[in-house]
Design a protein around this motif. Structure first.
Motif, PDB file in Angstrom:
ATOM      1  N   LYS A 192       2.603  -3.074  -8.691  1.00  0.00           N
ATOM      2  CA  LYS A 192       2.346  -2.557  -7.344  1.00  0.00           C
ATOM      3  C   LYS A 192       1.452  -1.318  -7.363  1.00  0.00           C
ATOM      4  O   LYS A 192       0.467  -1.233  -6.614  1.00  0.00           O
ATOM      5  CB  LYS A 192       3.669  -2.251  -6.639  1.00  0.00           C
ATOM      6  CG  LYS A 192       3.512  -1.678  -5.243  1.00  0.00           C
ATOM      7  CD  LYS A 192       4.866  -1.408  -4.588  1.00  0.00           C
ATOM      8  CE  LYS A 192       4.700  -0.718  -3.247  1.00  0.00           C
ATOM      9  NZ  LYS A 192       6.028  -0.445  -2.607  1.00  0.00           N
ATOM     10  N   GLU A 193       1.778  -0.339  -8.205  1.00  0.00           N
ATOM     11  CA  GLU A 193       0.993   0.892  -8.244  1.00  0.00           C
ATOM     12  C   GLU A 193      -0.453   0.613  -8.664  1.00  0.00           C
ATOM     13  O   GLU A 193      -1.394   1.145  -8.078  1.00  0.00           O
ATOM     14  CB  GLU A 193       1.638   1.891  -9.212  1.00  0.00           C
ATOM     15  CG  GLU A 193       0.945   3.245  -9.235  1.00  0.00           C
ATOM     16  CD  GLU A 193       1.672   4.259 -10.103  1.00  0.00           C
ATOM     17  OE1 GLU A 193       1.104   5.332 -10.357  1.00  0.00           O
ATOM     18  OE2 GLU A 193       2.811   3.960 -10.529  1.00  0.00           O
ATOM     19  N   GLU A 194      -0.622  -0.242  -9.679  1.00  0.00           N
ATOM     20  CA  GLU A 194      -1.964  -0.609 -10.129  1.00  0.00           C
ATOM     21  C   GLU A 194      -2.726  -1.313  -9.011  1.00  0.00           C
ATOM     22  O   GLU A 194      -3.923  -1.065  -8.803  1.00  0.00           O
ATOM     23  CB  GLU A 194      -1.863  -1.518 -11.360  1.00  0.00           C
ATOM     24  CG  GLU A 194      -3.168  -2.138 -11.816  1.00  0.00           C
ATOM     25  CD  GLU A 194      -4.076  -1.154 -12.534  1.00  0.00           C
ATOM     26  OE1 GLU A 194      -5.223  -1.521 -12.826  1.00  0.00           O
ATOM     27  OE2 GLU A 194      -3.632  -0.014 -12.791  1.00  0.00           O
ATOM     28  N   TYR A 195      -2.058  -2.185  -8.272  1.00  0.00           N
ATOM     29  CA  TYR A 195      -2.697  -2.929  -7.186  1.00  0.00           C
ATOM     30  C   TYR A 195      -3.180  -1.979  -6.096  1.00  0.00           C
ATOM     31  O   TYR A 195      -4.286  -2.143  -5.555  1.00  0.00           O
ATOM     32  CB  TYR A 195      -1.714  -3.944  -6.600  1.00  0.00           C
ATOM     33  CG  TYR A 195      -2.353  -4.940  -5.669  1.00  0.00           C
ATOM     34  CD1 TYR A 195      -2.857  -6.149  -6.152  1.00  0.00           C
ATOM     35  CD2 TYR A 195      -2.456  -4.692  -4.298  1.00  0.00           C
ATOM     36  CE1 TYR A 195      -3.457  -7.067  -5.299  1.00  0.00           C
ATOM     37  CE2 TYR A 195      -3.052  -5.608  -3.447  1.00  0.00           C
ATOM     38  CZ  TYR A 195      -3.552  -6.797  -3.952  1.00  0.00           C
ATOM     39  OH  TYR A 195      -4.140  -7.690  -3.096  1.00  0.00           O
ATOM     40  N   LEU A 196      -2.365  -0.991  -5.769  1.00  0.00           N
ATOM     41  CA  LEU A 196      -2.717  -0.067  -4.694  1.00  0.00           C
ATOM     42  C   LEU A 196      -3.828   0.901  -5.100  1.00  0.00           C
ATOM     43  O   LEU A 196      -4.662   1.287  -4.271  1.00  0.00           O
ATOM     44  CB  LEU A 196      -1.481   0.722  -4.256  1.00  0.00           C
ATOM     45  CG  LEU A 196      -0.390  -0.077  -3.535  1.00  0.00           C
ATOM     46  CD1 LEU A 196       0.839   0.790  -3.326  1.00  0.00           C
ATOM     47  CD2 LEU A 196      -0.894  -0.621  -2.200  1.00  0.00           C
ATOM     48  N   ASN A 197      -3.859   1.281  -6.363  1.00  0.00           N
ATOM     49  CA  ASN A 197      -4.770   2.328  -6.801  1.00  0.00           C
ATOM     50  C   ASN A 197      -6.032   1.836  -7.494  1.00  0.00           C
ATOM     51  O   ASN A 197      -6.945   2.635  -7.743  1.00  0.00           O
ATOM     52  CB  ASN A 197      -4.031   3.295  -7.739  1.00  0.00           C
ATOM     53  CG  ASN A 197      -2.889   4.015  -7.043  1.00  0.00           C
ATOM     54  OD1 ASN A 197      -2.980   4.343  -5.864  1.00  0.00           O
ATOM     55  ND2 ASN A 197      -1.800   4.252  -7.759  1.00  0.00           N
ATOM     56  N   ASN A 198      -6.092   0.569  -7.816  1.00  0.00           N
ATOM     57  CA  ASN A 198      -7.263   0.034  -8.529  1.00  0.00           C
ATOM     58  C   ASN A 198      -7.776  -1.215  -7.831  1.00  0.00           C
ATOM     59  O   ASN A 198      -7.492  -2.341  -8.248  1.00  0.00           O
ATOM     60  CB  ASN A 198      -6.894  -0.272  -9.977  1.00  0.00           C
ATOM     61  CG  ASN A 198      -8.113  -0.606 -10.824  1.00  0.00           C
ATOM     62  OD1 ASN A 198      -9.230  -0.725 -10.314  1.00  0.00           O
ATOM     63  ND2 ASN A 198      -7.912  -0.770 -12.123  1.00  0.00           N
ATOM     64  N   PRO A 199      -8.545  -1.055  -6.764  1.00  0.00           N
ATOM     65  CA  PRO A 199      -9.018  -2.215  -5.988  1.00  0.00           C
ATOM     66  C   PRO A 199      -9.803  -3.225  -6.805  1.00  0.00           C
ATOM     67  O   PRO A 199      -9.764  -4.419  -6.514  1.00  0.00           O
ATOM     68  CB  PRO A 199      -9.899  -1.572  -4.907  1.00  0.00           C
ATOM     69  CG  PRO A 199      -9.396  -0.179  -4.787  1.00  0.00           C
ATOM     70  CD  PRO A 199      -8.967   0.220  -6.166  1.00  0.00           C
ATOM     71  N   LEU A 200     -10.520  -2.787  -7.838  1.00  0.00           N
ATOM     72  CA  LEU A 200     -11.346  -3.699  -8.621  1.00  0.00           C
ATOM     73  C   LEU A 200     -10.515  -4.679  -9.438  1.00  0.00           C
ATOM     74  O   LEU A 200     -11.011  -5.729  -9.843  1.00  0.00           O
ATOM     75  CB  LEU A 200     -12.267  -2.897  -9.551  1.00  0.00           C
ATOM     76  CG  LEU A 200     -13.316  -2.014  -8.860  1.00  0.00           C
ATOM     77  CD1 LEU A 200     -14.119  -1.258  -9.901  1.00  0.00           C
ATOM     78  CD2 LEU A 200     -14.236  -2.853  -7.974  1.00  0.00           C
ATOM     79  N   ASN A 201      -9.255  -4.351  -9.667  1.00  0.00           N
ATOM     80  CA  ASN A 201      -8.411  -5.201 -10.513  1.00  0.00           C
ATOM     81  C   ASN A 201      -7.397  -6.003  -9.707  1.00  0.00           C
ATOM     82  O   ASN A 201      -6.567  -6.718 -10.284  1.00  0.00           O
ATOM     83  CB  ASN A 201      -7.683  -4.328 -11.539  1.00  0.00           C
ATOM     84  CG  ASN A 201      -7.140  -5.135 -12.704  1.00  0.00           C
ATOM     85  OD1 ASN A 201      -7.773  -6.080 -13.166  1.00  0.00           O
ATOM     86  ND2 ASN A 201      -5.947  -4.791 -13.168  1.00  0.00           N
ATOM     87  N   ARG A 202      -7.438  -5.894  -8.383  1.00  0.00           N
ATOM     88  CA  ARG A 202      -6.404  -6.514  -7.557  1.00  0.00           C
ATOM     89  C   ARG A 202      -6.317  -8.030  -7.740  1.00  0.00           C
ATOM     90  O   ARG A 202      -5.237  -8.589  -7.920  1.00  0.00           O
ATOM     91  CB  ARG A 202      -6.661  -6.183  -6.090  1.00  0.00           C
ATOM     92  CG  ARG A 202      -6.259  -4.777  -5.712  1.00  0.00           C
ATOM     93  CD  ARG A 202      -6.672  -4.441  -4.288  1.00  0.00           C
ATOM     94  NE  ARG A 202      -6.227  -3.094  -3.921  1.00  0.00           N
ATOM     95  CZ  ARG A 202      -6.629  -2.449  -2.842  1.00  0.00           C
ATOM     96  NH1 ARG A 202      -7.501  -3.041  -2.011  1.00  0.00           N
ATOM     97  NH2 ARG A 202      -6.179  -1.243  -2.577  1.00  0.00           N
ATOM     98  N   MET A 203      -7.460  -8.677  -7.684  1.00  0.00           N
ATOM     99  CA  MET A 203      -7.452 -10.136  -7.731  1.00  0.00           C
ATOM    100  C   MET A 203      -6.788 -10.666  -8.996  1.00  0.00           C
ATOM    101  O   MET A 203      -6.070 -11.667  -8.964  1.00  0.00           O
ATOM    102  CB  MET A 203      -8.879 -10.683  -7.620  1.00  0.00           C
ATOM    103  CG  MET A 203      -8.950 -12.206  -7.625  1.00  0.00           C
ATOM    104  SD  MET A 203     -10.624 -12.829  -7.391  1.00  0.00           S
ATOM    105  CE  MET A 203     -10.907 -12.350  -5.674  1.00  0.00           C
TER     106      MET A 203
END
Length: 258
Positions: A192-203
């Motif tokens: 969750k934290e990575e998804y919220l803070n790193n838009p380039l890696n969301r997908m």
């Protein structure tokens, strides 16, 4: 699960499970390993897969055991067998075993049971399926051209003209059925934290799912990116993918402070 049963039966054989409900980063890793390692291995290996191997994967295995599907889909699957041609393999053919379709139409879903039975019946038994005969097999299974049943529920005929009906409020489930919107995404709670803070890696962190499978489980849904539902870490495994039975708030990590 078949994948687990194979592991118990053949503990020393490399195996892989691949389907659509993995994180996209894990799906990419699995496909790379499938092509680079399993596809070139000189040792025995077993791949358990859904329809995702039907297209776009350049693999060539030695034997296939598959559930019955519409003939056009099966032809795509058969293309994953005996794909590599060398001086040693020309004139040598690999075996494909197709499991007889069920009698219960519900067990045949998402396919039409009559299409499955017709597809099974046209398959050559204990003989070669020649490429030149493929169109004839398809024509036998689909002898009539079927036209799409168009739904005109959203328009009306007024004063000699077709007009769109006035917009009205419908329950979300009704709108989803009409619009055929049935896809969503999940992420694991630890992502969750990575998804919220790193838009380039969301997908790459997203797990594609059917909307109905998670929409009514009272899971948190983020407002960022693809608005994924957050599932407990227990509901995901790197080797087997999404474990939908654990995609519930009851399985989130709980902490107690003393």
């Amino acid at each position: 699960m078949l994948y687990n049963e194979i592991g118990e039966e053949y503990p020393n054989v490399d195996r892989m499970l691949i389907h659509s409900r993995f994180k996209r980063c894990d799906r990419a890793r699995l496909e790379t390993s499938l092509k680079a390692d399993f596809n070139t291995s000189e040792n025995a290996c077993i791949v358990v897969s859904t329809q995702v191997v039907e297209v776009s994967l350049d693999i060539s295995f030695d034997v296939m055991i598959t559930e019955c599907a519409p003939i056009d889909a099966m032809i795509q699957r058969f293309g994953r067998i005996n794909r590599k041609r060398t001086d040693e393999t020309i004139g040598k053919y690999k075996d494909i075993y197709v499991i007889q379709p069920p009698e219960d139409k519900n067990e045949a879903l998402p396919y039409d049971i009559d299409i499955l039975k017709n597809s099974f019946d046209v398959l050559p038994n204990n003989s070669l399926m020649e490429e030149a005969s493929l169109q004839k097999l398809i024509d036998k299974v689909y002898p009539d051209t079927k036209f799409m049943n168009l739904d005109y529920s959203g328009v009306v005929f007024v004063d000699g003209k077709w007009m769109i009906k006035e917009l009205c409020h419908n329950a979300k489930s009704a709108l989803l059925d009409v619009l055929d919107i049935n896809s969503a995404a999940c992420i694991a709670e630890s992502d969750k934290e990575e998804y919220l803070n790193n838009p380039l890696n969301r997908m790459m962190l997203e797990i594609p799912v059917s909307y109905k499978s998670v929409a009514y489980k009272k899971l948190e849904q983020l407002d960022s990116g693809s608005r994924p539902f957050v599932i407990p870490d227990k509901a995901y495994n790197n080797a087997v993918g999404l474990l939908i039975e654990y995609a519930s708030p009851d399985f989130f990590t709980k902490y107690e402070f003393i």
